[in-house]
Design a protein around this motif. Sequence first.
Motif, PDB file in Angstrom:
ATOM      1  N   ASP A   1       2.573   1.380  -3.659  1.00 50.70           N
ATOM      2  CA  ASP A   1       1.595   1.932  -4.457  1.00 50.70           C
ATOM      3  C   ASP A   1       1.138   3.121  -4.497  1.00 50.70           C
ATOM      4  O   ASP A   1       0.993   3.945  -5.669  1.00 50.70           O
ATOM      5  N   GLU A   2       1.144   3.900  -3.550  1.00 46.20           N
ATOM      6  CA  GLU A   2       0.677   5.342  -3.427  1.00 46.20           C
ATOM      7  C   GLU A   2       2.100   6.232  -3.550  1.00 46.20           C
ATOM      8  O   GLU A   2       1.890   7.239  -3.773  1.00 46.20           O
TER       9      GLU A   2
ATOM     10  N   ASP B   1       1.918   0.433 -11.839  1.00 45.41           N
ATOM     11  CA  ASP B   1       0.382  -0.320 -11.532  1.00 45.41           C
ATOM     12  C   ASP B   1       0.826  -1.604 -10.818  1.00 45.41           C
ATOM     13  O   ASP B   1       1.105  -2.522 -11.751  1.00 45.41           O
ATOM     14  N   PHE B   2       0.498  -1.984  -9.645  1.00 43.97           N
ATOM     15  CA  PHE B   2       0.658  -3.255  -9.152  1.00 43.97           C
ATOM     16  C   PHE B   2      -0.252  -4.228  -9.491  1.00 43.97           C
ATOM     17  O   PHE B   2      -0.171  -5.313  -9.145  1.00 43.97           O
ATOM     18  N   THR B   3      -1.379  -3.948 -10.159  1.00 50.17           N
ATOM     19  CA  THR B   3      -2.049  -4.863 -10.712  1.00 50.17           C
ATOM     20  C   THR B   3      -2.156  -5.145 -12.059  1.00 50.17           C
ATOM     21  O   THR B   3      -2.749  -5.930 -12.789  1.00 50.17           O
TER      22      THR B   3
ATOM     23  N   CYS C   1       0.888  -1.224   0.015  1.00 44.76           N
ATOM     24  CA  CYS C   1      -0.006   0.133   0.030  1.00 44.76           C
ATOM     25  C   CYS C   1       0.917   1.296  -0.050  1.00 44.76           C
ATOM     26  O   CYS C   1       0.515   2.414  -0.703  1.00 44.76           O
TER      27      CYS C   1
ATOM     28  N   SER D   1      -6.127  -4.408  -6.077  1.00 45.43           N
ATOM     29  CA  SER D   1      -5.179  -3.393  -5.667  1.00 45.43           C
ATOM     30  C   SER D   1      -4.779  -3.743  -4.289  1.00 45.43           C
ATOM     31  O   SER D   1      -5.395  -4.351  -3.489  1.00 45.43           O
ATOM     32  N   PRO D   2      -3.576  -3.153  -3.920  1.00 42.95           N
ATOM     33  CA  PRO D   2      -2.985  -3.379  -2.403  1.00 42.95           C
ATOM     34  C   PRO D   2      -4.230  -2.803  -1.565  1.00 42.95           C
ATOM     35  O   PRO D   2      -4.468  -3.511  -0.358  1.00 42.95           O
ATOM     36  N   ARG D   3      -4.849  -1.605  -1.827  1.00 43.87           N
ATOM     37  CA  ARG D   3      -5.818  -1.047  -0.957  1.00 43.87           C
ATOM     38  C   ARG D   3      -6.975  -2.131  -0.650  1.00 43.87           C
ATOM     39  O   ARG D   3      -7.670  -2.129   0.270  1.00 43.87           O
ATOM     40  N   GLU D   4      -7.303  -2.877  -1.948  1.00 41.59           N
ATOM     41  CA  GLU D   4      -8.585  -3.719  -1.772  1.00 41.59           C
ATOM     42  C   GLU D   4      -7.903  -4.851  -1.015  1.00 41.59           C
ATOM     43  O   GLU D   4      -8.948  -5.382  -0.258  1.00 41.59           O
TER      44      GLU D   4
ATOM     45  N   GLY E   1      -6.164  -8.522 -10.392  1.00 43.53           N
ATOM     46  CA  GLY E   1      -6.735  -7.100 -10.608  1.00 43.53           C
ATOM     47  C   GLY E   1      -6.808  -6.493  -9.235  1.00 43.53           C
ATOM     48  O   GLY E   1      -7.479  -5.234  -9.219  1.00 43.53           O
TER      49      GLY E   1
ATOM     50  N   LEU F   1      -3.325  -9.799  -6.410  1.00 41.87           N
ATOM     51  CA  LEU F   1      -2.613  -8.680  -7.524  1.00 41.87           C
ATOM     52  C   LEU F   1      -2.879  -9.192  -8.981  1.00 41.87           C
ATOM     53  O   LEU F   1      -3.254  -8.204  -9.689  1.00 41.87           O
TER      54      LEU F   1
END
Length: 413
Positions: free
Chosen positions: A34-35, A41-43, A31, A66-69, A64, A61
């Motif tokens: 990623d930001e 794009d980590f996905t 996370c 995302s780290p936040r998901e 699809g 990942l």
Amino acid sequence: MTKIKSPAPKIALALAGGGPLGAIYEIGALCALDESLAGIDFTALDHYVGVSAGGFIAAGLANGMSPRELCASFIEADDGAGEVFDPSWLMKPAYDEFARRAIMFPGLAASALWRATVGRRSLTHSIERLGPSLPTGIFSNDQIDQRLGRLFSRAGRSNDFRELKAQLTLVATNLDTGEAAPFGRPGWDHVPISKAVQASSALPGLFPPVEIDDQYFVDGALKKTMHASIALDDGVDLMLCLNPLVPFNSTEPATARVMQRGVPAEKRSIPRIADGGLPAVLSQTFRSMIHSRMELGMKHYERAYPRTDIVLIEPDHRDPELYLANTFSYGRRRQLAEHAYQQTRAMLRSRRISLTAKLQRHGIRLRMDVLDDARRHLVAATPAKTRIGQAIASLQEVMDDLSHALPAPMRAA
């Protein structure tokens, strides 16, 4: 004159294991990455390699998420995320394994008794006959296959390696040969992703071996810690590696608050590992063994793949928080994920000079406005630092940055 567009760099990500704690660290670190990294794009990377607990994250990942998901599902347990990780999945006793071994016990017991009496064998030799009746694991991890199977079968995702846009490799160990089993590679890609995750994370003694195609598989970390060479052999420009378990250095001043849970910080003192008893000694031993193996692997990667930039992300060896946490604990996931998130941000700030030079070659830059924003948090707010604390932290970042900027011989001097 038409300008020829240079091909996009090939980027791979390798995630090592480490139990639930390892997954928590990797989600928090991802996370932060990623930001803080613009241009990646980590996905949508080219190759994901996951081992043991890292297989959970890699599979998500590649599908699809995302780290936040992943954080919403596995750390915050947010029902709005659509799928929630429940640690009780991994705490169900392996009843099938117990029953199968129990059926074997009467015959083995009779054989042991016969050897001890009629055969006049030693008691120790006779008792050894009972070995096959002992369960190979305490808990069942069948829920991993079932739950992840449903998760990856939703719209826009897939439980089939061959249907993914990126290459996903989940590494387990063949119990009968001791060789690595790279699920997702040709010849291994017919196995469902969820089943491969289950096999890769089947820690011997805790979970029974996972049967696939009449063969048995266990945790992929038995062979190697990272298995990044699987992606490196395919040819990548940038290799990102995350390793959650490192040995703890209790001699550094930064560890003055360790080994003494529940004791006010001002009353804590720097301890020795032995003060923590057998659990602390075993934990340090295990971490040192797997980390030394990984260090050798990283040195080999740098020599064998000189055209690939390799970036290793791992906890600070002086950090007591992750060392003190139980490797298989899930109760403090929010605090630990937040800690991993903030520690990774601090690491990126301290290594900004060396990382900027390496990442820019692949069109990636550090977002210093994000890294310098002290208000950012992952899952929970943390107490604000005092001015003195902020000044010391800033000084430490400058010193760390200078250390990474100097050539290796000068650092050694």
